[in-house]
Design a protein around this motif. Sequence first.
Motif, PDB file in Angstrom:
ATOM      1  N   GLY A 291       1.839  50.266  59.560  1.00  0.00           N
ATOM      2  CA  GLY A 291       2.847  50.238  58.509  1.00  0.00           C
ATOM      3  C   GLY A 291       3.450  48.865  58.323  1.00  0.00           C
ATOM      4  N   ILE A 292       3.740  48.170  59.424  1.00  0.00           N
ATOM      5  CA  ILE A 292       4.294  46.816  59.342  1.00  0.00           C
ATOM      6  C   ILE A 292       3.317  45.883  58.635  1.00  0.00           C
ATOM      7  CG2 ILE A 292       4.951  44.796  60.711  1.00  0.00           C
ATOM      8  CD1 ILE A 292       6.006  46.825  62.821  1.00  0.00           C
ATOM      9  N   MET A 293       2.046  45.963  58.988  1.00  0.00           N
ATOM     10  CA  MET A 293       1.032  45.096  58.388  1.00  0.00           C
ATOM     11  C   MET A 293       0.884  45.379  56.900  1.00  0.00           C
ATOM     12  SD  MET A 293      -1.802  45.227  61.486  1.00  0.00           S
ATOM     13  CE  MET A 293      -2.973  44.251  60.563  1.00  0.00           C
ATOM     14  N   MET A 294       0.898  46.663  56.522  1.00  0.00           N
ATOM     15  CA  MET A 294       0.748  47.009  55.110  1.00  0.00           C
ATOM     16  C   MET A 294       1.972  46.571  54.301  1.00  0.00           C
ATOM     17  SD  MET A 294      -1.131  50.739  55.307  1.00  0.00           S
ATOM     18  CE  MET A 294      -1.418  50.792  53.539  1.00  0.00           C
ATOM     19  N   ALA A 295       3.164  46.717  54.879  1.00  0.00           N
ATOM     20  CA  ALA A 295       4.379  46.282  54.187  1.00  0.00           C
ATOM     21  C   ALA A 295       4.356  44.777  53.953  1.00  0.00           C
ATOM     22  CB  ALA A 295       5.614  46.683  54.990  1.00  0.00           C
ATOM     23  N   ASP A 296       3.932  44.031  54.965  1.00  0.00           N
ATOM     24  CA  ASP A 296       3.897  42.574  54.864  1.00  0.00           C
ATOM     25  C   ASP A 296       2.828  42.098  53.889  1.00  0.00           C
ATOM     26  OD1 ASP A 296       4.670  39.948  55.621  1.00  0.00           O
ATOM     27  OD2 ASP A 296       2.923  39.816  56.926  1.00  0.00           O
ATOM     28  N   THR A 297       1.740  42.849  53.781  1.00  0.00           N
ATOM     29  CA  THR A 297       0.622  42.439  52.912  1.00  0.00           C
ATOM     30  C   THR A 297       0.781  42.933  51.484  1.00  0.00           C
ATOM     31  OG1 THR A 297      -0.871  42.514  54.812  1.00  0.00           O
ATOM     32  CG2 THR A 297      -1.881  42.496  52.632  1.00  0.00           C
ATOM     33  N   LEU A 298       1.209  44.188  51.307  1.00  0.00           N
ATOM     34  CA  LEU A 298       1.207  44.826  49.982  1.00  0.00           C
ATOM     35  C   LEU A 298       2.563  44.835  49.305  1.00  0.00           C
ATOM     36  CD1 LEU A 298      -1.082  47.869  50.907  1.00  0.00           C
ATOM     37  CD2 LEU A 298      -1.742  45.707  49.829  1.00  0.00           C
ATOM     38  N   HIS A 299       3.641  44.588  50.032  1.00  0.00           N
ATOM     39  CA  HIS A 299       5.001  44.521  49.478  1.00  0.00           C
ATOM     40  C   HIS A 299       5.327  45.706  48.572  1.00  0.00           C
ATOM     41  CE1 HIS A 299       3.879  40.193  50.229  1.00  0.00           C
ATOM     42  NE2 HIS A 299       4.930  40.362  51.014  1.00  0.00           N
ATOM     43  N   PRO A 300       5.408  46.902  49.133  1.00  0.00           N
ATOM     44  CA  PRO A 300       5.751  48.078  48.325  1.00  0.00           C
ATOM     45  C   PRO A 300       7.184  47.989  47.805  1.00  0.00           C
ATOM     46  CG  PRO A 300       5.868  48.602  50.652  1.00  0.00           C
ATOM     47  CD  PRO A 300       5.274  47.225  50.575  1.00  0.00           C
ATOM     48  N   ASP A 301       7.507  48.852  46.853  1.00  0.00           N
ATOM     49  CA  ASP A 301       8.857  48.873  46.297  1.00  0.00           C
ATOM     50  C   ASP A 301       9.831  49.657  47.164  1.00  0.00           C
ATOM     51  OD1 ASP A 301       8.387  47.530  43.598  1.00  0.00           O
ATOM     52  OD2 ASP A 301       6.877  49.122  43.556  1.00  0.00           O
ATOM     53  N   LEU A 302       9.296  50.529  48.020  1.00  0.00           N
ATOM     54  CA  LEU A 302      10.139  51.350  48.895  1.00  0.00           C
ATOM     55  C   LEU A 302       9.295  51.836  50.067  1.00  0.00           C
ATOM     56  CD1 LEU A 302      12.878  53.848  47.948  1.00  0.00           C
ATOM     57  CD2 LEU A 302      11.006  54.718  49.352  1.00  0.00           C
ATOM     58  N   ILE A 303       9.944  52.056  51.210  1.00  0.00           N
ATOM     59  CA  ILE A 303       9.242  52.528  52.412  1.00  0.00           C
ATOM     60  C   ILE A 303       9.894  53.815  52.915  1.00  0.00           C
ATOM     61  CG2 ILE A 303       8.643  52.016  54.813  1.00  0.00           C
ATOM     62  CD1 ILE A 303       8.724  49.026  54.048  1.00  0.00           C
TER      63      ILE A 303
END
Length: 354
Positions: free
Chosen positions: A37-49
């Motif tokens: 999850g951390i890697m995907m957030a840092d790479t894809l920059h979602p609008d909300l988690i």
Amino acid sequence: MPTILVIEDNLTVRDNLVEILRLAGYDVIVASDGKQGIMMADTLHPDLIICDLSLPIFDGYVVLQILSKNESCCRIPFILLTARAERSDVRMGMNLGADDYITKPFDPSELLSSIECQLKKVESHRHPRLNGMKNIISEIDVHDSNTEDPLKELVRDRNIKIFKNKQIIYQEGNYPSCLYYIVKGKIKTFVVDEDGKDLITELCSEGDFLGYAALLERTRYVDTAEAIGEVELAIIPIEDFEEVLLNDSAMRQRIFKLLTQNIDEKEVQLLKIAYDSLRKKTADALLTVYRKYNITDYRNVGLKFSRGNLAALAGVPKESLARTLAAFRDERLIELRSGIIYIREMDRISQLSK
């Protein structure tokens, strides 16, 4: 449409979330553990988690901690999802910067309402959350050397109230009615965990403001403030504080910047309580007292801080603290004389706290 990252290890819950979110029109990406999850957030920059609290590798608290320190991710709304509904769990998540906390089994309408609310906040920027305020304020340069410090204006000619040792200044759960300024003395703020143990969240001394977080957020106090020894406080009515915020934008920005400068310190303190080792917690508590009270000659000036308060600051049982202090003494890191602690090896104590 906004993209939502779902971090959830339970396949059934994850599929249910994905179905609800896609039916609501959101784009969804998924991660099955905290590290992914951390890697995907840092790479894809979602609008909300949306992140489950109990995860393999890194739990939800650690995910939130790491992302909050990441410049590209720290402003992404973060919703914790968990079956643990204890008050201490909720408080821990919110203190670390979570925007909302939803318990399982969840109501889909409640979840969607929370998502919509958080996305609107990001879009409008009308109500930035307190933990993100430091990032916004840091972008504003409002320094004017010709303008008197607005905080001095707030404090001038105020009523002074004296509090005795261990007297409560404000209580967790109450609404604030004023802002406090410490004229003389020391104050601790603390929370009580599920075992009835005090955990110190902040140490305050002369020149500090107290109780401003609840005023800024218009919420109840999330901790309790108690005097350490005799304390003198200047009492600033909430009406005067709000008048300054409403009527002078430059002064308002300066006040926000000055009053939120220690938000990081409180977040770090709570994380240390949760995750650090006993020796690290004890060393860090010693350094916190040393730095807070501006002791310049540490070899000859002792730390006159009760073992109970030191244990509460470290977030450990008093007996465990005593054993660790004894070990530090045997290792010649500190010296104990008449109950007063003298640091002998500052470099080694500092190394232990890292």
